[in-house]
Enzyme design. Structure first.
Site, PDB file in Angstrom:
ATOM      1  N   HIS A  17       0.815  -1.217   0.000  1.00 57.04           N
ATOM      2  CA  HIS A  17       0.000   0.000   0.000  1.00 57.04           C
ATOM      3  C   HIS A  17       0.850   1.269   0.000  1.00 57.04           C
ATOM      4  O   HIS A  17       0.305   2.367  -0.097  1.00 57.04           O
ATOM      5  CB  HIS A  17      -0.987   0.000   1.172  1.00 57.04           C
ATOM      6  CG  HIS A  17      -2.141  -0.908   0.926  1.00 57.04           C
ATOM      7  ND1 HIS A  17      -3.348  -0.472   0.449  1.00 57.04           N
ATOM      8  CD2 HIS A  17      -2.250  -2.248   1.049  1.00 57.04           C
ATOM      9  CE1 HIS A  17      -4.166  -1.485   0.304  1.00 57.04           C
ATOM     10  NE2 HIS A  17      -3.516  -2.582   0.663  1.00 57.04           N
ATOM     11  N   HIS A  65       6.976  -7.323   4.459  1.00 57.85           N
ATOM     12  CA  HIS A  65       5.520  -7.159   4.390  1.00 57.85           C
ATOM     13  C   HIS A  65       4.858  -8.282   3.607  1.00 57.85           C
ATOM     14  O   HIS A  65       3.864  -8.854   4.039  1.00 57.85           O
ATOM     15  CB  HIS A  65       5.167  -5.812   3.751  1.00 57.85           C
ATOM     16  CG  HIS A  65       3.695  -5.645   3.501  1.00 57.85           C
ATOM     17  ND1 HIS A  65       2.838  -5.239   4.481  1.00 57.85           N
ATOM     18  CD2 HIS A  65       2.953  -5.858   2.397  1.00 57.85           C
ATOM     19  CE1 HIS A  65       1.602  -5.205   3.994  1.00 57.85           C
ATOM     20  NE2 HIS A  65       1.650  -5.576   2.723  1.00 57.85           N
TER      21      HIS A  65
END
Length: 143
Positions: A17, A65
Site C-alpha cells: 500500500h 511485508h
C-alpha cells in the site's frame, strides 16, 4: 507516534500500500490531494519510497511485508543491492524482487503457485519448502 517514542524498537517496512499505484486505486491519493494538495501527496510518495523493504532482526529473523521470491537463488546480498527508491511496476529484474517482497503470500502447499489474490499481476504464493530453502541459503532462522 510509536516510532518517534521508541525509535530503536519500532521498525517500519514498506508494504504494497506504500506504492503510488495502490494509493491511486484505493483513494488515498485523491483524499490527500483534495484535502491538502498535490505537494503533500508527493511528499507521502517520497517517504513511502524511502521505507525499508525488509528488516533483519539479530541476524536471524527476516521481516518483510509480503513474502518470498519467485526464484530460489535470492540472497540477502541481492536484497541489499536493490534500489528501493522506486515505484515497482514490473515483473522483470530487480523490480520483480521488490514486487515479490511487497505482494507475495505464504501458502500451506509445497512449491510456488500464482497468487490467490488474483488480478494483481505480481507476487506469488510460496510454500514451506520455499521458505526452508530461503532460510537455509541465507543462514536465517525465521521469517
Amino acid at each position: 507516534a510509536w516510532k518517534l517514542a521508541l525509535p530503536n524498537h519500532i521498525h517500519l517496512n514498506r508494504g504494497n500500500h506504500e506504492t503510488a499505484q495502490i494509493n491511486g486505486f484505493y483513494g488515498f491519493k485523491q483524499e490527500v490531494v483534495d484535502k491538502y494538495g498535490e505537494n503533500l501527496y508527493d511528499l507521502f510518495c517520497e517517504a513511502f519510497r524511502l521505507l525499508p523493504l525488509c528488516h533483519l532482526i539479530n541476524g536471524a529473523v527476516f521481516v518483510v511485508h509480503g513474502g518470498l521470491f519467485s526464484k530460489d537463488d535470492v540472497t540477502l546480498k541481492d536484497i541489499r543491492k536493490l534500489n528501493r527508491y522506486c515505484e515497482p511496476k514490473g515483473i522483470q529484474g530487480s523490480e520483480a524482487l521488490i514486487c515479490d517482497m511487497l505482494w507475495s503470500d505464504p501458502q500451506h502447499c509445497q512449491g510456488r503457485a500464482p497468487s490467490k489474490r488474483g488480478g494483481r499481476g505480481v507476487g506469488i504464493a510460496f510454500g514451506p519448502d520455499v521458505t526452508e530453502r530461503f532460510l537455509r541459503k541465507n543462514n536465517l532462522k525465521m521469517i
